[in-house]
Motif scaffolding. Sequence first.
Motif: not given
Length: 55
Positions: A23-24, A26-28, A30, A32, A35-36, A39
């Motif tokens: 998951e981290e 994927k966030q890195q 962009g 996730s 997160n997406t 946002q």
Amino acid sequence: MVETNDYQMAIDLLRCHLGISEEEAKQQLGISADNTTQQRIAETQQALMGLSHER
């Protein structure tokens, strides 16, 4: 949602080299989903608020 299979190699490289979770990684990258989505919701709300103030 973005197909994770398209990014699996990048995810695996980040996980291996940085020692982070999937998951981290994927966030890195962009990609996730949470997160997406959050946002985009925030950006849409800000844009709509800007339109209502212009009247």
